[in-house]
Design a protein around this motif. Structure first.
Motif, mmCIF file in Angstrom:
data_model
loop_
_atom_site.group_PDB
_atom_site.id
_atom_site.type_symbol
_atom_site.label_atom_id
_atom_site.label_comp_id
_atom_site.label_asym_id
_atom_site.label_seq_id
_atom_site.Cartn_x
_atom_site.Cartn_y
_atom_site.Cartn_z
ATOM 1 N N HIS A 336 0.697 -1.170 -0.164
ATOM 2 C CA HIS A 336 0.105 0.058 -0.225
ATOM 3 C C HIS A 336 0.838 1.331 0.045
ATOM 4 N N GLY A 337 0.410 2.492 -0.589
ATOM 5 C CA GLY A 337 1.102 3.600 -0.610
ATOM 6 C C GLY A 337 2.145 3.797 -1.437
ATOM 7 N N GLU A 338 2.338 3.085 -2.604
ATOM 8 C CA GLU A 338 3.562 3.227 -3.367
ATOM 9 C C GLU A 338 3.112 4.203 -4.588
ATOM 10 N N GLY A 339 1.966 4.235 -4.802
ATOM 11 C CA GLY A 339 1.451 5.549 -5.960
ATOM 12 C C GLY A 339 0.654 5.021 -7.138
ATOM 13 N N LYS A 340 0.385 3.772 -6.939
ATOM 14 C CA LYS A 340 -0.493 3.049 -8.273
ATOM 15 C C LYS A 340 -1.975 3.875 -8.589
ATOM 16 N N THR A 341 -2.383 4.367 -7.876
ATOM 17 C CA THR A 341 -3.676 5.158 -7.944
ATOM 18 C C THR A 341 -3.302 6.489 -8.658
ATOM 19 N N THR A 342 -2.119 7.150 -8.363
ATOM 20 C CA THR A 342 -1.908 8.519 -9.111
ATOM 21 C C THR A 342 -1.386 7.958 -10.371
ATOM 22 N N VAL A 343 -0.589 7.000 -10.532
ATOM 23 C CA VAL A 343 -0.094 6.566 -11.774
ATOM 24 C C VAL A 343 -1.283 6.268 -12.694
ATOM 25 N N THR A 344 -2.370 5.471 -12.310
ATOM 26 C CA THR A 344 -3.467 5.308 -13.227
ATOM 27 C C THR A 344 -4.062 6.483 -13.788
ATOM 28 N N MET A 345 -4.082 7.474 -12.649
ATOM 29 C CA MET A 345 -4.833 8.601 -13.067
ATOM 30 C C MET A 345 -4.302 9.405 -14.341
ATOM 31 N N GLY A 408 -13.738 13.496 -14.680
ATOM 32 C CA GLY A 408 -13.852 14.855 -13.969
ATOM 33 C C GLY A 408 -12.958 15.202 -12.879
ATOM 34 N N GLY A 409 -13.042 16.324 -12.081
ATOM 35 C CA GLY A 409 -12.051 16.341 -10.786
ATOM 36 C C GLY A 409 -10.649 17.078 -11.534
ATOM 37 N N GLU A 410 -9.863 17.392 -10.245
ATOM 38 C CA GLU A 410 -8.717 18.019 -10.788
ATOM 39 C C GLU A 410 -7.704 17.356 -11.640
ATOM 40 N N ILE A 411 -7.960 16.029 -11.915
ATOM 41 C CA ILE A 411 -6.856 15.136 -12.485
ATOM 42 C C ILE A 411 -7.251 15.358 -14.033
ATOM 43 N N THR A 452 -8.931 2.161 -26.601
ATOM 44 C CA THR A 452 -7.991 1.668 -26.943
ATOM 45 C C THR A 452 -7.078 0.989 -25.620
ATOM 46 N N TYR A 453 -7.236 1.798 -24.573
ATOM 47 C CA TYR A 453 -6.477 1.210 -23.367
ATOM 48 C C TYR A 453 -7.299 1.313 -22.169
ATOM 49 N N VAL A 454 -7.627 0.074 -21.384
ATOM 50 C CA VAL A 454 -8.353 0.236 -20.273
ATOM 51 C C VAL A 454 -7.376 -0.213 -18.884
ATOM 52 N N LEU A 455 -7.480 0.822 -18.297
ATOM 53 C CA LEU A 455 -6.603 0.700 -16.884
ATOM 54 C C LEU A 455 -7.209 0.545 -15.781
ATOM 55 N N ILE A 456 -6.895 -0.458 -14.982
ATOM 56 C CA ILE A 456 -7.719 -0.839 -13.693
ATOM 57 C C ILE A 456 -6.721 -0.619 -12.415
ATOM 58 N N ASP A 457 -7.037 0.242 -11.863
ATOM 59 C CA ASP A 457 -6.548 0.617 -10.428
ATOM 60 C C ASP A 457 -6.914 -0.554 -9.639
ATOM 61 N N SER A 458 -6.028 -1.305 -8.942
ATOM 62 C CA SER A 458 -6.199 -2.478 -8.167
ATOM 63 C C SER A 458 -5.630 -2.117 -6.550
ATOM 64 N N PRO A 459 -5.972 -3.115 -6.013
ATOM 65 C CA PRO A 459 -5.219 -2.880 -4.297
ATOM 66 C C PRO A 459 -3.769 -3.595 -4.683
ATOM 67 N N PRO A 460 -2.798 -3.396 -3.530
ATOM 68 C CA PRO A 460 -1.816 -4.292 -3.571
ATOM 69 C C PRO A 460 -1.795 -5.590 -3.907
ATOM 70 N N ILE A 461 -0.828 -6.087 -4.526
ATOM 71 C CA ILE A 461 -0.833 -7.654 -5.075
ATOM 72 C C ILE A 461 -0.309 -8.356 -3.811
ATOM 73 N N LEU A 462 0.322 -7.986 -2.725
ATOM 74 C CA LEU A 462 0.742 -8.978 -1.495
ATOM 75 C C LEU A 462 -0.235 -8.483 -0.603
#
Length: 536
Positions: A336-345, A408-411, A452-462
């Motif tokens: 958790h907390g490595e930045g995956k959600t931000t990278v997805t956005m 929408g949103g700031e991103i 063209t691309y579908v990006l799925i933000d997921s929980p940590p894999i471990l």
């Protein structure tokens, strides 16, 4: 789906498979030379721990020093006459030894008892722990020091002890002289008795009488070789405690201790410190290194961060060019907390700005932070699609499209085509939903979309099974790793998990790389700047 092997080849080289993934790794990392940079990075990561320890320890010592009772110290100085027998030797060591022996007499029971008798309320026992005597360096001076909680009482006691010391020393000298004189007088009487019959003893008698005269003179000046040259002054400031001195000592001691703790933590739980190391551990290429900005910074650095996402987008488009169906990619991390959600956005944004229709899915049903960023919290989405299809019937994309919303949103700045599928309303066990046949049916429906691309933000894999379930049905997996969070053991576990799942991991996005401010980043002001990275 292809997999990557964990076995290093014997020639310390990386091989690649058809998907461009590096297989194996070079020799053991344990054989690499120890780099100072690793320890500096460990100190940087633990900087708040170090600051906290230093502040707490130093403040604690200062507070404790302030609360201690004040103690004052008065000093009486006694000079030793150079003509006395104590310092008549030419050998420095002998002189120092004689002076030290004399100084110890100041703390004897006789001296302390006489001094205590001169001061009301004092006893020999009470003075014993508060009186010290020492010889001044490079001088024939004995310093008698007395400590007390009262400044005036300390001066009074020091004077009393000095006077008692001089008195006792003079008495000791007179007693020694008296004993010697008594012996001489007895010898004189014996010689006189023999002088009538033995005229030859006249010379011996004369010598004994001269010695007797010397002893009488020595008895008269007994104690004169020691003189009180400085009466104790009333101290103006306490000798202890000394908060400033104690604080400085505590400051340096706490810094040393905190550094040891930080380095000890690094040894107990070593972390990955470079892109090369994490690439080596996972056997995957680094697609982009993204700096970690805690707050708004100079526009040039914000632009540099934005350029790293452009680099990531370009790398993915080269590895996964547009095809007849969408690339369904899972974005995950080890912990958790490595930045995956931000990278997805951010990745979704730059892909859409490049003209590729992109869908981002809030697949972290436990903690849907993506919903907050796109301001779609509480809207129906993935949970509802899974809940309403427990038997796993074939799902048409039209059913999914009803719940997809424009980003929408700031991103999102509004350029290009970027859509979002929310996680849905809370309710039900996330793990149970993902273990139903509805999940592969949903992924299959997405493959029949026009994205063209579908990006799925997921929980940590471990640690949780959610991401592992999602990874089995996605086309590719993109790994996000933050340097100051990822431990070496986690990286090894992540690699073993990817091997076991037999997924197509396309590469790594490294968070926390060194930030550079090249003027090239500011050369083109037409491109939008990304907000500072917020890891999640």
């Amino acid at each position: 789906m292809p997999s990557h092997s964990f076995t290093p080849n014997p020639r310390d080289q990386m091989s690649t498979d058809a998907n461009g993934r590096r297989q194996g790794g070079g020799g053991s990392l344990g054989e690499d030379p120890i780099e100072v940079g690793r320890y500096l990075e460990a100190l940087r990561r633990s900087r708040w721990l170090i600051v906290t320890m230093v502040v707490v320890i130093t403040a604690g010592v200062l507070a404790f020093s302030v609360t201690l009772p004040k103690t004052y110290e008065a000093t009486a100085s006694i000079v030793v006459d150079n003509a006395s027998g104590l310092v008549s030797s030419n050998e420095t060591q002998t002189v120092q030894r004689n002076l030290a022996t004399t100084a110890t007499l100041a703390t004897t029971a006789a001296v302390l008892s006489e001094a205590a008798g001169a001061v009301r309320g004092e006893t020999r026992a009470s003075l014993a722990k508060r009186v010290t005597a020492e010889v001044a360096e490079n001088a024939n001076i004995i310093n008698i020091k007395v400590s007390d909680r009262s400044a005036s009482d300390a001066a009074t006691l020091a004077y009393a002890v000095a006077r008692a010391f001089l008195s006792q020393h003079a008495s000791s000298q007179r007693a020694q002289t008296s004993t010697a004189l008594s012996l001489i007088n007895d010898q004189i009487a014996s010689v006189r008795a023999r002088s009538a019959s033995e005229p030859s003893v006249a010379a011996q008698l004369s010598t004994l009488q001269a010695r007797a005269a010397e002893l009488e003179a020595a008895s008269a000046r007994a104690g004169s070789e020691l003189q009180l040259i400085q009466r104790p002054d009333v101290p103006s400031s306490p000798s202890s405690p000394r908060p400033l001195r104690n604080g400085v000592i505590a400051l340096f001691a706490s810094i040393f201790l905190a550094v040891l703790v930080a380095l000890g933590r690094e040894q107990l739980t070593p972390r990955v410190t470079s892109q090369r190391e994490i690439s080596h551990l996972l056997g995957l290429p680094v697609l982009s290194g993204i700096p970690y900005l805690r707050r708004r910074v100079d526009a040039r650095y914000a632009r540099a961060e934005y350029e790293t996402y452009q680099t990531l987008s370009a790398a993915l488009r080269l590895a996964l060019p547009p095809a007849g169906h969408p690339h369904v990619m899972l974005v995950t991390s080890a912990t958790h907390g490595e930045g995956k959600t931000t990278v997805t956005m951010r990745l979704g944004r730059v892909l859409a700005q490049a003209g590729h229709k992109t869908l981002v899915i809030s697949g972290d049903l436990r903690w849907p932070k993506l919903d907050d960023a796109f301001k779609v919290s509480g809207r129906p989405g993935m949970r509802e699609l899974l809940t309403l299809n427990p038997e796993g019937r074939a799902m048409h994309f039209d059913e999914v499209a009803k719940l997809i919303m424009p980003a929408g949103g700031e991103i999102w700045s509004g350029r290009g085509e970027l859509d979002v599928l929310p996680a849905g309303r809370h309710g039900g066990d996330a793990s149970e939903l993902l273990h139903t046949p509805a999940l592969p049916s949903l992924i299959e429906a997405l493959r029949h979309s026009s994205y063209t691309y579908v990006l799925i933000d997921s929980p940590p894999i471990l640690g949780v099974a959610d991401a592992q379930m999602l990874a089995q049905f996605c086309d590719e997996v993109l790994v996000v790793s933050r340097l100051d969070r990822l431990r070496t053991s986690d990286a090894i576990d992540l690699r073993e998990t990817l091997d076991r799942l037999d997924v197509n991991a396309v590469g790594i996005v490294v968070i926390g790389t060194r930030l550079t401010g090249s003027p090239y980043y500011a050369a083109d002001g037409s491109a939008a700047e990304a907000p500072a990275l917020k890891v999640g």
